[in-house]
Structures are given as structure tokens and as C-alpha cells.
Design a protein around this motif. Sequence first.
Motif, mmCIF file in Angstrom:
data_model
loop_
_atom_site.group_PDB
_atom_site.id
_atom_site.type_symbol
_atom_site.label_atom_id
_atom_site.label_comp_id
_atom_site.label_asym_id
_atom_site.label_seq_id
_atom_site.Cartn_x
_atom_site.Cartn_y
_atom_site.Cartn_z
ATOM 1 N N MET A 63 0.823 -1.207 0.000
ATOM 2 C CA MET A 63 0.000 0.000 0.000
ATOM 3 C C MET A 63 0.859 1.259 0.000
ATOM 4 O O MET A 63 0.538 2.233 -0.675
ATOM 5 N N SER A 64 1.985 1.241 0.721
ATOM 6 C CA SER A 64 2.905 2.387 0.711
ATOM 7 C C SER A 64 3.447 2.618 -0.692
ATOM 8 O O SER A 64 3.522 3.758 -1.164
ATOM 9 N N ALA A 65 3.824 1.545 -1.361
ATOM 10 C CA ALA A 65 4.360 1.652 -2.720
ATOM 11 C C ALA A 65 3.310 2.219 -3.676
ATOM 12 O O ALA A 65 3.595 3.142 -4.454
ATOM 13 N N LEU A 66 2.095 1.695 -3.614
ATOM 14 C CA LEU A 66 1.041 2.151 -4.525
ATOM 15 C C LEU A 66 0.626 3.593 -4.231
ATOM 16 O O LEU A 66 0.349 4.364 -5.169
ATOM 17 N N THR A 81 11.059 1.658 1.844
ATOM 18 C CA THR A 81 10.912 2.329 3.138
ATOM 19 C C THR A 81 9.998 1.533 4.065
ATOM 20 O O THR A 81 10.333 1.296 5.231
ATOM 21 N N ALA A 82 8.852 1.112 3.550
ATOM 22 C CA ALA A 82 7.912 0.355 4.384
ATOM 23 C C ALA A 82 8.496 -0.992 4.800
ATOM 24 O O ALA A 82 8.321 -1.428 5.941
ATOM 25 N N VAL A 83 9.215 -1.655 3.899
ATOM 26 C CA VAL A 83 9.843 -2.935 4.248
ATOM 27 C C VAL A 83 10.907 -2.721 5.312
ATOM 28 O O VAL A 83 11.014 -3.501 6.265
ATOM 29 N N VAL A 123 8.908 9.720 2.077
ATOM 30 C CA VAL A 123 7.911 10.418 2.901
ATOM 31 C C VAL A 123 6.589 9.660 2.933
ATOM 32 O O VAL A 123 6.022 9.412 4.004
ATOM 33 N N VAL A 124 6.095 9.256 1.764
ATOM 34 C CA VAL A 124 4.820 8.533 1.720
ATOM 35 C C VAL A 124 4.949 7.179 2.408
ATOM 36 O O VAL A 124 4.070 6.778 3.173
ATOM 37 N N GLY A 125 6.048 6.469 2.164
ATOM 38 C CA GLY A 125 6.260 5.173 2.808
ATOM 39 C C GLY A 125 6.309 5.292 4.315
ATOM 40 O O GLY A 125 5.690 4.508 5.036
ATOM 41 N N TRP A 126 7.036 6.288 4.801
ATOM 42 C CA TRP A 126 7.151 6.481 6.248
ATOM 43 C C TRP A 126 5.809 6.909 6.857
ATOM 44 O O TRP A 126 5.383 6.369 7.871
ATOM 45 N N LEU A 127 5.139 7.886 6.225
ATOM 46 C CA LEU A 127 3.853 8.358 6.753
ATOM 47 C C LEU A 127 2.806 7.244 6.750
ATOM 48 O O LEU A 127 2.103 7.032 7.733
ATOM 49 N N HIS A 128 2.709 6.531 5.634
ATOM 50 C CA HIS A 128 1.696 5.482 5.548
ATOM 51 C C HIS A 128 1.980 4.377 6.550
ATOM 52 O O HIS A 128 1.073 3.907 7.244
#
Length: 180
Positions: free
Chosen positions: A37-40, A85-87, A165-170
Motif C-alpha cells: 500500500m505504501s508503494a502504490l 521504506t515500508a519494508v 515520505v509517503v512510505g514512512w507516513l503510511h
Amino acid sequence: RDREVRCAVRRDLPPPHVAMAPLGTGVPALISSPALMSALLAFSFAQLAKVFTHWYSTGKLDWNRIVGSGGMPSSHTALVVGLTTAVGLKDSWDSSLFALCVVFSLVVMYDATGVRLQAGRQAEILNQMILELPTQHPVSDTRPLRDSLGHTPVEVGAGAMVGIVVGWLHYSLWITQWGP
């Protein structure tokens, strides 16, 4: 008696597949993946941002930029860096999966600034050459080649920042809402 105790302990443990996919399999499992979801989300944000960065630089609002390649920021870079980032946040920065994601991200970013950028520049030159051909030439009426294929290093850097930023925030919002 020892055997009875061991069996009782084993029955208390959940099956391995339950711990790995709490929401099931298929689409619910995909949607429940914070990394995916972070990637998308990073990809979608970058694609939408292209409309406005194009408008800022040219003065023209072109909604086709949402589905186009090339431009500021690099959505492919945002996609892979958002995933990475999310991984990293979920599985730890020293995991093999994070290392794999980093290598994958570097390959995508190298390709965007190397091969794809050069192919786009060649397309610009070929398009100009075709325009200068006489009208009776057999290739003078061909449609122009797409010349916005690759990215400059600045566009790739901006895509990487969007991904981080999006990966970390999500992922941070995901953890506070649903837990690890």
C-alpha cells in the motif's frame, strides 16, 4: 507423561500460516500489506504530482500526465522507494528483504536516469529529423516517437523523496491504526 505435556504445548501454538496472514489470502491479504500500500500510494501521489509540476513549468494543465511516463517526480522511483521504506520499517533495516528492496530500487533509479533517459533523448532527435524530411519521403507522415521516457537525476531524487515520505507516513499511520 512428558509426551502429553509436549503435545499440549504444541496444541496451544497457532498454525504458522495464521501468524503470517492474519486477514486471509488473496485481495484482503494484498490490501493488508503496508509495504504494498505504501508503494502504490507513493506511485499514485507522484503520478498526480506530475500534472501540477508540468503545469508549473509550462503553464498548461495536462491531465494526461497522470498516466504518462517521464517528468517530475519519477513515479517508478517513488514506487520502489516507498516499498523499500515500508519494508525497512516493518522488517528492520538489516533484513535480507530490505537489502533486496534497496538493490531493486537502485536498479530502477539507474535505469530511469540511464537507458530510458538516453532513449528519450534519441527519440527527440529522431522526431526532429523526421520533421525536416521532405513531405514525399515515406516516413515523413509517421507519428512522433514518445520522448518523455526517462528522468533527470533531480526527477529521480524527487521521486525518492516522495517514496520515503509517503512510505514512512503510511507505515506510521498503519502501525498506529492496526498495529504491526
